[in-house]
Design an enzyme around this catalytic site. Structure first.
Site, mmCIF file in Angstrom:
data_model
loop_
_atom_site.group_PDB
_atom_site.id
_atom_site.type_symbol
_atom_site.label_atom_id
_atom_site.label_comp_id
_atom_site.label_asym_id
_atom_site.label_seq_id
_atom_site.Cartn_x
_atom_site.Cartn_y
_atom_site.Cartn_z
ATOM 1 N N HIS A 238 0.877 -1.169 0.000
ATOM 2 C CA HIS A 238 0.000 0.000 0.000
ATOM 3 C C HIS A 238 0.917 1.222 0.000
ATOM 4 O O HIS A 238 1.871 1.273 0.777
ATOM 5 C CB HIS A 238 -0.862 -0.036 1.270
ATOM 6 N N ARG A 260 -5.082 10.142 -1.578
ATOM 7 C CA ARG A 260 -4.570 10.353 -2.942
ATOM 8 C C ARG A 260 -5.732 10.556 -3.898
ATOM 9 O O ARG A 260 -5.692 11.411 -4.776
ATOM 10 C CB ARG A 260 -3.750 9.160 -3.409
#
Ligand SMILES: Cc1cc2nc3c(=O)[nH]c(=O)nc-3n(C[C@H](O)[C@H](O)[C@H](O)COP(=O)(O)OP(=O)(O)OC[C@H]3O[C@@H](n4cnc5c(N)ncnc54)[C@H](O)[C@@H]3O)c2cc1C
Length: 571
Positions: A238, A260
């Protein structure tokens, strides 16, 4: 040392989504059987299912379809998934979510019209992730645990499985050897059927997300029992693990993808964005691409004080960030960072193992009476797991395993005579750190973390993998001569650390060997010396045992071939 002995018809190792679903289904299918759940921690309080934040993928909406979910899973997995397992995942996920809501009592978030709310997750062509805020795993685990507690299902908590014991002729499982962590005594449980559901867990990397009880014990036991594992080179990272120094377990924990997704920037140590130079989608590219770009910047030395990178959200407006990412803002504040208005240090973090024990759609393995489900199993996700397909996998296949074990025990159930020599050998192995001279386990762990992060992590190459394998051999040999310097057995955490490290080194070796064998780059696996994907039509997966060569086995395109789609035929 003679272990205590217990008998049960069905023995389940692990109490995550897979283990608890298996217990409930086995009990429902055959209430007359004795069922025992044995777990390293406390039932309902350990493992990664509890940590699920984002949610559960399932094709519920009428505009969506299981075919679409299937295609997303196959394409996300870069055509390596076993298509029958993936089909089972997407079709049975619908049943399992209904069961979670209507029979087990979960409340998932809803739309104003009363339908279940489904949110967007990366890599999917439809918003299909069912959730309970961002604490979905706690909702699922609390309800599952309550249901297990309410039934006649036996529990062996704080019991660590240390060896799968076969029958005298080696043809079937006969039971499992445990350490009762509360006393340090050995316990041998005879069983007619055993489920391996200990949840993998790539905690051999310097930065990782899974819970501390996970150390690949199930995979290590499966290797010692002679089973084949597949896709072991596929370890998912991740991109945004929190980086707050070595003194805190918060380092490595996930800062969610939505940061993000909503427009957050990743910055180098020089406080400039670097993602646009790597991919047109910049920070919104997929997990594997972003992790790789981050690792490249770290290798170049463009790093923060702790050796990572920054995430910056302030340009979106601190008020908005505080409102939309309350939990994340608080988590960062706990570690001294201001997510809303400042910069937070982040680093890619090992999250999930796509690889695991090879198994059939009914959760059987090649060892009679041994079943597998959840993150210990391999083949459902191929080269990449979609966010939201992890908990779907553990609950779907946990339920299948429960049904299969109940039917199997009814049809064939008899205790197999255990191979007693193996029990004695396993006890001698576990006793080793109590008898040799005290050494520095922490230093061995650091070196394991470094080897796996630097050479078997996000970017790999042939020479690095060869070196890693040599280093892992040295670590394994050193562990054999490293004692823990204490003889007290009850809750002896150093003892369990030693056992954890043994499992992690054994599984690290197969990750490195599989990564060396795969001479292409797909999904989570990237080779600097073989950057091409290779022909999809002749896709092959790695299959590995403790000894011998890594086999490359062709993927059977039983439902759809590369270049085709099921969607044309979908309703
Ligand atoms: C931070 C985080 C967030 C995540 N978010 C999502 C998400 O949003 N959506 C999604 O789909 N997936 C998510 N995942 C992945 C998901 O949690 C896992 O795929 C899934 O829950 C695994 O279920 P499991 O039952 O196989 O293992 P687990 O739930 O991990 O359970 C394993 C069990 O085995 C026990 N055990 C381990 N070793 C032994 C031993 N030697 N003896 C006895 N017992 C043992 C453990 O104590 C535990 O009870 C996330 C994972 C993490 C770490």
């Amino acid at each position: 040392m003679v272990p205590q002995a217990l008998d049960t018809d069905i023995l389940i190792l692990g109490a995550g989504g897979a283990g608890l679903f298996a217990a409930l289904h086995a009990h429902k299918a055959a209430p007359e059987l004795s069922i025992t759940v044995a777990v390293k921690g406390l039932l309902g309080k350990c493992g990664c299912t509890r940590m699920v934040q984002g949610g559960y993928n399932v094709a519920l909406a009428k505009e969506d379809s299981v075919e679409r979910h299937f295609m997303d899973t196959i394409e996300g997995g870069k055509w390596l998934p076993d298509q029958e397992l993936a089909w089972q995942l997407v079709t049975l996920a619908v049943e399992r979510v209904r069961e979670l809501e209507n029979e087990l009592g979960c409340f998932f978030d809803r739309n104003p019209d009363g339908t279940v709310h489904q949110k967007a997750f990366a890599g999917q062509t439809f918003d299909r992730t069912v959730h309970k805020g961002d604490l979905t795993g706690i909702e699922i685990m609390n309800r599952l645990a309550e249901q297990v507690w309410a039934r006649r299902i036996n529990r062996l908590e704080e019991h660590r499985a240390v060896e799968l014991i076969k029958s005298t002729d080696g043809s079937a499982i006969a039971g499992v050897l445990f350490i009762d962590m509360r006393t340090g005594d050995y316990v041998f449980v005879r069983a007619k059927a055993v489920l391996l559901a200990t949840g993998g867990g790539p905690t051999m990397y310097r930065y990782h997300t899974p819970s501390g009880d996970k150390s690949c014990d199930g995979l290590a036991m499966a290797l010692r029992a002679g089973l084949a594992l597949r896709d072991m080179e596929m370890v998912q990272f991740h991109p945004t693990g929190l980086l707050a120094g070595a003194h805190t377990r918060m380092t490595g924990t996930v800062l969610e993808e939505g940061l993000r997704g909503s427009g957050g920037f990743l910055l180098g140590g020089n406080k400039e964005r670097f993602m646009p130079a790597y991919d047109p989608k910049a920070e919104r590219a997929t997990r594997d691409l972003v992790s790789r770009a981050m690792f490249s910047e770290i290798r170049k030395g463009n790093t923060t004080p702790h050796g990572g990178l920054y995430i910056s959200m302030a340009h979106l407006g601190p008020e908005r960030v505080r409102k939309e990412f309350k939990g994340m803002v608080e988590r960062c504040a706990d570690c001294g960072f201001d997510l809303a208005g400042g910069l937070v240090e982040v680093v890619p973090t090992a999250h999930y193992m796509m690889g695991g024990v090879e198994f059939a759609a009914d959760c059987t393995t090649t060892l009679r009476g041994l079943f597998v489900a959840g993150e210990d199993s391999g083949g459902v996700h191929g080269a990449n797991r979609l966010g939201g397909n992890g908990v779907a996998n553990s609950t779907v296949f946990g339920a299948v395993a429960g049904d299969s074990m109940a039917a199997w025990v009814r049809a064939h159930g008899a205790f197999a005579p255990p191979y007693v020599g193996k029990v004695e050998e396993a006890i001698a192995h576990c006793e080793r750190p109590l008898s040799v001279r005290r050494g520095d386990l922490e230093a061995i762990r650091e070196r394991l973390h470094d080897t796996m992060w630097e050479r078997v992590g996000i970017i790999r190459d042939g020479p690095g993998l060869t070196r890693a394998l040599a280093e892992l051999d040295v670590l394994d040999a050193e562990l054999e001569h490293t004692g823990i310097g204490a003889s007290a057995r009850a809750f002896n955490l150093s003892w369990h650390d030693w056992l954890n490290l043994k499992s992690l080194v054994a599984v690290s070796r197969v990750i490195a060997r599989a990564a060396a064998a795969r001479q292409d780059s797909r999904g989570a696996h990237y080779r600097d010396d073989f950057p091409d994907t290779g022909a999809l039509d002749t896709s092959a997966y790695t299959s590995i045992r403790a000894e011998g060569e890594v086999a490359m086995k062709p993927v059977a395109f039983t439902r759809v071939r590369p270049g085709q789609s099921l969607l044309k035929h979908a309703a």
